[in-house]
Each structure stands twice: as C-alpha cells, then as structure tokens.
Motif scaffolding. Structure first.
Motif, PDB file in Angstrom:
ATOM      1  N   ALA A   1       0.831  -1.209   0.000  1.00  0.00           N
ATOM      2  CA  ALA A   1       0.000   0.000   0.000  1.00  0.00           C
ATOM      3  C   ALA A   1       0.863   1.256   0.000  1.00  0.00           C
ATOM      4  O   ALA A   1       0.564   2.222  -0.718  1.00  0.00           O
ATOM      5  CB  ALA A   1      -0.927  -0.011   1.214  1.00  0.00           C
ATOM      6  N   SER A   2       1.942   1.258   0.786  1.00  0.00           N
ATOM      7  CA  SER A   2       2.843   2.418   0.813  1.00  0.00           C
ATOM      8  C   SER A   2       3.475   2.640  -0.555  1.00  0.00           C
ATOM      9  O   SER A   2       3.594   3.784  -1.016  1.00  0.00           O
ATOM     10  CB  SER A   2       3.934   2.218   1.871  1.00  0.00           C
ATOM     11  N   GLY A   3       3.893   1.544  -1.202  1.00  0.00           N
ATOM     12  CA  GLY A   3       4.479   1.675  -2.530  1.00  0.00           C
ATOM     13  C   GLY A   3       3.485   2.205  -3.547  1.00  0.00           C
ATOM     14  O   GLY A   3       3.824   3.042  -4.396  1.00  0.00           O
ATOM     15  N   PHE A   4       2.239   1.728  -3.477  1.00  0.00           N
ATOM     16  CA  PHE A   4       1.206   2.219  -4.388  1.00  0.00           C
ATOM     17  C   PHE A   4       0.949   3.708  -4.153  1.00  0.00           C
ATOM     18  O   PHE A   4       0.880   4.505  -5.111  1.00  0.00           O
ATOM     19  CB  PHE A   4      -0.074   1.426  -4.168  1.00  0.00           C
ATOM     20  N   ILE A   5       0.794   4.088  -2.898  1.00  0.00           N
ATOM     21  CA  ILE A   5       0.508   5.490  -2.571  1.00  0.00           C
ATOM     22  C   ILE A   5       1.670   6.383  -2.961  1.00  0.00           C
ATOM     23  O   ILE A   5       1.487   7.487  -3.501  1.00  0.00           O
ATOM     24  CB  ILE A   5       0.172   5.621  -1.075  1.00  0.00           C
TER      25      ILE A   5
ATOM     26  N   PHE B   1       0.822   9.078  -5.728  1.00  0.00           N
ATOM     27  CA  PHE B   1       0.424  10.314  -5.039  1.00  0.00           C
ATOM     28  C   PHE B   1       1.598  11.130  -4.508  1.00  0.00           C
ATOM     29  O   PHE B   1       1.427  12.317  -4.238  1.00  0.00           O
ATOM     30  CB  PHE B   1      -0.508   9.986  -3.863  1.00  0.00           C
ATOM     31  N   PHE B   2       2.772  10.535  -4.328  1.00  0.00           N
ATOM     32  CA  PHE B   2       3.879  11.254  -3.692  1.00  0.00           C
ATOM     33  C   PHE B   2       5.117  11.324  -4.582  1.00  0.00           C
ATOM     34  O   PHE B   2       6.213  11.557  -4.073  1.00  0.00           O
ATOM     35  CB  PHE B   2       4.259  10.595  -2.358  1.00  0.00           C
ATOM     36  N   ARG B   3       4.972  11.111  -5.884  1.00  0.00           N
ATOM     37  CA  ARG B   3       6.130  11.175  -6.761  1.00  0.00           C
ATOM     38  C   ARG B   3       6.723  12.575  -6.838  1.00  0.00           C
ATOM     39  O   ARG B   3       7.880  12.745  -7.238  1.00  0.00           O
ATOM     40  CB  ARG B   3       5.750  10.696  -8.163  1.00  0.00           C
ATOM     41  N   ALA B   4       5.943  13.598  -6.453  1.00  0.00           N
ATOM     42  CA  ALA B   4       6.481  14.959  -6.450  1.00  0.00           C
ATOM     43  C   ALA B   4       7.499  15.150  -5.341  1.00  0.00           C
ATOM     44  O   ALA B   4       8.288  16.099  -5.371  1.00  0.00           O
ATOM     45  CB  ALA B   4       5.354  15.980  -6.293  1.00  0.00           C
ATOM     46  N   SER B   5       7.496  14.265  -4.332  1.00  0.00           N
ATOM     47  CA  SER B   5       8.489  14.310  -3.241  1.00  0.00           C
ATOM     48  C   SER B   5       9.324  13.039  -3.313  1.00  0.00           C
ATOM     49  O   SER B   5       9.102  12.092  -2.554  1.00  0.00           O
ATOM     50  CB  SER B   5       7.786  14.422  -1.881  1.00  0.00           C
ATOM     51  N   PRO B   6      10.274  12.966  -4.244  1.00  0.00           N
ATOM     52  CA  PRO B   6      11.010  11.724  -4.459  1.00  0.00           C
ATOM     53  C   PRO B   6      11.954  11.415  -3.297  1.00  0.00           C
ATOM     54  O   PRO B   6      12.250  12.257  -2.456  1.00  0.00           O
ATOM     55  CB  PRO B   6      11.789  12.009  -5.753  1.00  0.00           C
ATOM     56  N   GLY B   7      12.418  10.157  -3.279  1.00  0.00           N
ATOM     57  CA  GLY B   7      13.414   9.765  -2.303  1.00  0.00           C
ATOM     58  C   GLY B   7      12.836   9.396  -0.956  1.00  0.00           C
ATOM     59  O   GLY B   7      11.661   9.026  -0.819  1.00  0.00           O
TER      60      GLY B   7
ATOM     61  N   ALA C   1       4.441   8.466   2.489  1.00  0.00           N
ATOM     62  CA  ALA C   1       3.496   7.438   2.037  1.00  0.00           C
ATOM     63  C   ALA C   1       3.314   6.363   3.103  1.00  0.00           C
ATOM     64  O   ALA C   1       2.191   5.920   3.371  1.00  0.00           O
ATOM     65  CB  ALA C   1       3.991   6.814   0.735  1.00  0.00           C
ATOM     66  N   LEU C   2       4.410   5.922   3.723  1.00  0.00           N
ATOM     67  CA  LEU C   2       4.317   4.906   4.773  1.00  0.00           C
ATOM     68  C   LEU C   2       3.574   5.451   5.991  1.00  0.00           C
ATOM     69  O   LEU C   2       2.741   4.745   6.592  1.00  0.00           O
ATOM     70  CB  LEU C   2       5.723   4.454   5.169  1.00  0.00           C
TER      71      LEU C   2
END
Length: 265
Positions: A160-164, A168-174, A181-182
């Motif tokens: 679920a964390s990986g999906f989110i 949804f959080f690709r704008a904050s990479p790393g 997300a976790l």
C-alpha cells in the motif's frame, strides 16, 4: 559398446532434479542449511524491494535490478526442477506472483509503476511454505499462523505504501516522499487519521477507504492468530486431522485414541 550419450544426459538430468528436490524439500541438516541460506538471500532481496523507491535514482540501480533478476530466475528454475510435476507447480498463485516479479525486474523501464508489487515476494515465500522449511513440525504448529498473519500485514503495509508513493507522492522523491506514504498508510490502517497528510481528489479518498478496510481485516486476522489456543501437529492415524490440543486424548473429529508426545520428547 559405447554408452548412449542421450541416456547419460537424461540420467545426469534426473540426478540433478533429485538433488534439487532434496535441497528444497528435504529435512536433513544439509537441506535445512541450504534452505536457510536461500531464505536469507530472499529476505535481503525483499529489503532491496522495500528500499527501491529511495534508491531508484542511483546510478547503479539498474545493475542491482538485473542482478536480482538473475538470482530470482535461477531460483525459479531450480524450484521448478525440484518439483515432480512442473505444470501444476506453474499454476500455483505463489509461482505466478514470482514470475510477475521477475518480469518487473527484467523490464523496469516499462513496468516502473508496478514495482511496488515486488513486495509480494514476502507473501509468496510465506504462503508457499518455504519460509517455514527450516523449522521443526512443532515450531511450525506453534508459530506459523501468527507469523503468517504478521507477514501478511507487513506485506500489505509496504504494498500500500508503494502504491501510494507511486501515484500520489512522486512529487516528493526519495526518502521523504516514501516516509510520507508509509506514514499515511499506517495512520489510515490504524484509523488514527491525524489528517496532516491526505490524498487529493476522489481517487485519494477511495484509496484511503480500501486501505482502511483491508488493514482492519488484517489486524483482526492477526488478533485471531495470537489469541487462538495453541495446538500441536499430530496427524490422526484414522482421519488424518493434523492439529490437536496438546492434552488431547481422543481425536475430536473421529474419536480415535491419540498418543501425543510431550514437547520435550
């Protein structure tokens, strides 16, 4: 008279399959050591899968990705050769999941958005029973169900964390984006709902709903596995019921008299 090369090759191949079957399914000390080594490597690979969102931009990432693909491919081939019937083995859900994970490793550029599903390798290890091979029958009977429930919950949290993170959080990479997300996943699954991190739009709300429902179900399953009375592994000689109370005198299914040994025997 010279031996038939084809017969010699077939005999060597049959010996290889028997040896692989012994290593993957045997209970001898050598087989258990091999299984423990394979499990250790698998857990290290799963740790890499968990860390993938944080190291995806590293220059050597693709080399790690392809190296793990080679290891998983060899493992799948060896597991298949160790089976007496390969086609039914290929139809097992755990094997299908492992093949899908291998495909995502071989084609990371095209299947990058499905990389979060690689964590399902932990579920397939647990569900296939291979993770419990080094344990004794008594240890399996005592610990397998609660540990499976824990691993199912951990697998769901990271999937679920990986999906989110991916959607949804690709704008904050790393590291920061993955931790967000976790954090959102854990807060949602536990129904804490701090509200400091939310998912935008209707798809975000639907994702949160599915996460809560699945998370609560897994928490209930974990509680049941922990609270459920302990049973021992002792197949009934008449009806083959395998799990019984430690102090059982008769099989609760057929009434057969049992002779369950003590744990110390």
């Amino acid at each position: 008279m010279n031996p038939d090369p084809k017969s010699a090759t077939d005999a060597s191949f049959a010996r290889l399959r028997r040896h692989l079957h012994f290593l993957y399914h045997g209970r001898a000390r050598q087989a258990r050591l091999f299984q423990a080594c394979v499990i250790t490597i698998d857990l290290l690979i799963i740790a890499f899968f968990i860390a993938t969102p944080m190291i995806r931009d590293a220059s050597a990432f693709l080399w790690y990705d392809y190296a793990i693909a080679v290891v998983l491919a060899l493992d799948l081939i060896c597991r298949g050769l160790a089976e007496t019937r390969i086609l039914p083995w290929l139809r097992r859900p755990t094997v299908i999941v492992d093949i899908f994970i291998l495909v995502t490793l071989l084609f990371p550029a095209y299947l990058a958005n499905l990389g979060f599903l690689r964590i399902l390798r932990l579920w397939s290890l647990s569900r296939s029973g291979f993770l419990w091979r080094p344990l004794t029958k008594q240890q399996v009977a005592r610990w397998r169900q609660p540990l499976e429930a824990v691993l199912n919950l951990v697998t769901f949290l990271f999937v679920a964390s990986g999906f989110i993170y991916t959607f949804f959080f690709r704008a904050s990479p790393g590291f920061t984006g993955y931790v967000d997300a976790l954090y959102f996943t854990v807060a949602t699954v536990t129904t804490t709902g701090f509200g400091d991190i939310t998912l935008p739009g209707p798809w975000g709300k639907l994702t949160a709903i599915v996460t809560m429902i699945c998370g609560i179900s897994l928490f209930v399953r974990l509680a049941q596995a922990i609270v459920r009375p302990y049973k021992v592994f002792f197949p009934c000689p008449r009806c083959a019921l395998q799990m019984h109370d430690p102090d059982a005198v008769h099989c609760k299914a057929c009434g057969e008299i049992l002779a369950i040994p003590d744990d110390g025997e």
